[in-house]
Write a protein that holds these residues in place. Structure first.
Motif, PDB file in Angstrom:
ATOM      1  N   TYR A  50       0.890  -1.072  -0.066  1.00  0.00           N
ATOM      2  CA  TYR A  50      -0.105   0.015  -0.089  1.00  0.00           C
ATOM      3  C   TYR A  50       0.783   1.217  -0.047  1.00  0.00           C
ATOM      4  N   PHE A  51       1.874   1.188   0.846  1.00  0.00           N
ATOM      5  CA  PHE A  51       2.595   2.632   1.179  1.00  0.00           C
ATOM      6  C   PHE A  51       3.893   2.549  -0.097  1.00  0.00           C
ATOM      7  N   ASN A  52       4.157   1.476  -0.808  1.00  0.00           N
ATOM      8  CA  ASN A  52       5.165   1.617  -1.975  1.00  0.00           C
ATOM      9  C   ASN A  52       4.316   1.942  -3.303  1.00  0.00           C
ATOM     10  N   LYS A  53       3.045   2.443  -3.156  1.00  0.00           N
ATOM     11  CA  LYS A  53       2.581   2.764  -4.575  1.00  0.00           C
ATOM     12  C   LYS A  53       3.270   3.783  -5.133  1.00  0.00           C
ATOM     13  N   PRO A  54       3.712   3.831  -6.353  1.00  0.00           N
ATOM     14  CA  PRO A  54       4.372   5.026  -6.663  1.00  0.00           C
ATOM     15  C   PRO A  54       3.406   6.137  -6.723  1.00  0.00           C
ATOM     16  N   ASP A  55       2.066   6.065  -7.155  1.00  0.00           N
ATOM     17  CA  ASP A  55       1.358   7.280  -7.181  1.00  0.00           C
ATOM     18  C   ASP A  55       0.500   7.675  -5.924  1.00  0.00           C
ATOM     19  N   ASP A  57      -0.759   9.586  -2.959  1.00  0.00           N
ATOM     20  CA  ASP A  57      -0.970  10.969  -2.454  1.00  0.00           C
ATOM     21  C   ASP A  57      -0.950  11.322  -1.034  1.00  0.00           C
ATOM     22  N   ALA A  58      -0.848  12.687  -0.404  1.00  0.00           N
ATOM     23  CA  ALA A  58      -1.000  12.908   0.720  1.00  0.00           C
ATOM     24  C   ALA A  58      -2.079  12.283   1.598  1.00  0.00           C
ATOM     25  N   TRP A  59      -3.268  12.343   0.621  1.00  0.00           N
ATOM     26  CA  TRP A  59      -4.471  11.877   1.685  1.00  0.00           C
ATOM     27  C   TRP A  59      -4.560  10.406   1.898  1.00  0.00           C
ATOM     28  N   GLU A  60      -3.843   9.591   0.706  1.00  0.00           N
ATOM     29  CA  GLU A  60      -3.915   8.200   0.981  1.00  0.00           C
ATOM     30  C   GLU A  60      -2.856   7.829   2.140  1.00  0.00           C
ATOM     31  N   LEU A  61      -1.722   8.526   2.045  1.00  0.00           N
ATOM     32  CA  LEU A  61      -0.557   8.363   3.157  1.00  0.00           C
ATOM     33  C   LEU A  61      -1.474   8.539   4.674  1.00  0.00           C
ATOM     34  N   ARG A  62      -2.041   9.575   4.901  1.00  0.00           N
ATOM     35  CA  ARG A  62      -2.704   9.926   6.229  1.00  0.00           C
ATOM     36  C   ARG A  62      -3.786   8.926   6.434  1.00  0.00           C
ATOM     37  N   LYS A  63      -4.737   8.551   5.382  1.00  0.00           N
ATOM     38  CA  LYS A  63      -5.660   7.373   5.548  1.00  0.00           C
ATOM     39  C   LYS A  63      -4.889   6.174   6.107  1.00  0.00           C
ATOM     40  N   ARG A  85       9.443   6.359   3.273  1.00  0.00           N
ATOM     41  CA  ARG A  85       9.818   6.415   1.853  1.00  0.00           C
ATOM     42  C   ARG A  85       8.804   7.115   1.192  1.00  0.00           C
ATOM     43  N   ALA A  86       7.544   6.689   1.418  1.00  0.00           N
ATOM     44  CA  ALA A  86       6.224   7.491   0.749  1.00  0.00           C
ATOM     45  C   ALA A  86       6.359   9.078   1.394  1.00  0.00           C
ATOM     46  N   CYS A  87       6.638   9.235   2.288  1.00  0.00           N
ATOM     47  CA  CYS A  87       6.746  10.441   2.946  1.00  0.00           C
ATOM     48  C   CYS A  87       7.828  11.444   2.174  1.00  0.00           C
ATOM     49  N   ARG A  88       8.969  10.745   1.877  1.00  0.00           N
ATOM     50  CA  ARG A  88       9.967  11.403   1.396  1.00  0.00           C
ATOM     51  C   ARG A  88       9.594  11.476  -0.275  1.00  0.00           C
ATOM     52  N   ARG A  89       8.996  10.668  -1.013  1.00  0.00           N
ATOM     53  CA  ARG A  89       8.404  10.750  -2.294  1.00  0.00           C
ATOM     54  C   ARG A  89       7.627  11.751  -2.415  1.00  0.00           C
ATOM     55  N   LEU A  90       6.519  12.358  -1.328  1.00  0.00           N
ATOM     56  CA  LEU A  90       5.745  13.371  -1.133  1.00  0.00           C
ATOM     57  C   LEU A  90       6.339  14.750  -0.695  1.00  0.00           C
TER      58      LEU A  90
END
Length: 141
Positions: A50-55, A57-63, A85-90
Motif C-alpha cells: 500500500y505505502f510503496n504505491k508510486p502514485d 498521494d498525501a491523503w492516501e498516506l494519512r488515511k 519512503r512514501a513521505c520522502r516521495r511526497l
C-alpha cells in the motif's frame, strides 16, 4: 364529527394491537467470520505494498496511517520504512516526524519497543535525511 373521531381512534387502536404479537420467540444468533485469517506476514506485505504505491498521494498516506495506527499493534519496522519512503516521495517531512511520534505513543508503557523501532529504521532515516523527534528536541515540549 364525533363518528369520524371514534373511527380514527378505533383504527389507531387496531394498528397498535396488530404490531404487538402475543408471543414472540427470542432467537439468539452469532455471526462468526469463517473467512480466511490473515497471517502477520500477509498483513505486513499488504501494508508495505500500500505505502510503496508510486502514485500515493498525501491523503492516501494519512488515511493509511490512520487506519494502521487504529489497530491494536505497533507497526513493524518494514512497514514504517515504506511509510517513511512514501513521505520522502511526497516531500512531506512533517508527516514523517508525526508518524514517528505516533509510533512512540503507540508503544505506550513498553519503553523497549520505540528504541528498537528507531534502531531498525536508523539506516533508512539516515538515507532519507529524516530526523527523529528526539533529535529535533520536540519530544520535550
Amino acid at each position: 364529527m364525533f363518528r369520524a373521531a371514534v373511527r380514527l381512534s378505533i383504527s389507531g387502536v387496531r394498528s397498535v394491537t396488530r404490531t404487538q404479537p402475543g408471543c414472540q420467540a427470542l432467537l439468539a444468533s452469532r455471526s462468526y467470520s469463517h473467512g480466511k485469517q490473515e497471517t502477520d506476514e500477509e498483513f505486513d506485505a499488504r501494508w508495505v505494498t500500500y505505502f510503496n504505491k508510486p502514485d500515493i498521494d498525501a491523503w492516501e498516506l494519512r488515511k493509511g496511517m490512520n487506519t494502521l495506527i487504529g489497530y491494536d499493534l505497533v507497526p513493524e519496522p518494514k512497514i514504517l520504512e515504506a511509510v517513511l519512503r512514501a513521505c520522502r516521495r511526497l516531500n512531506d517531512m512533517a508527516s514523517a516526524i508525526r508518524i514517528l511520534e505516533a509510533v512512540k505513543h503507540k508503544a505506550g508503557p513498553h519503553k523497549d519497543i520505540y528504541p528498537y523501532v528507531i534502531q531498525e529504521l536508523r539506516p533508512t532515516l539516515d538515507e532519507l535525511g529524516i530526523s527523529t523527534p528526539e533529535e529535533l528536541g520536540i519530544d520535550k515540549l
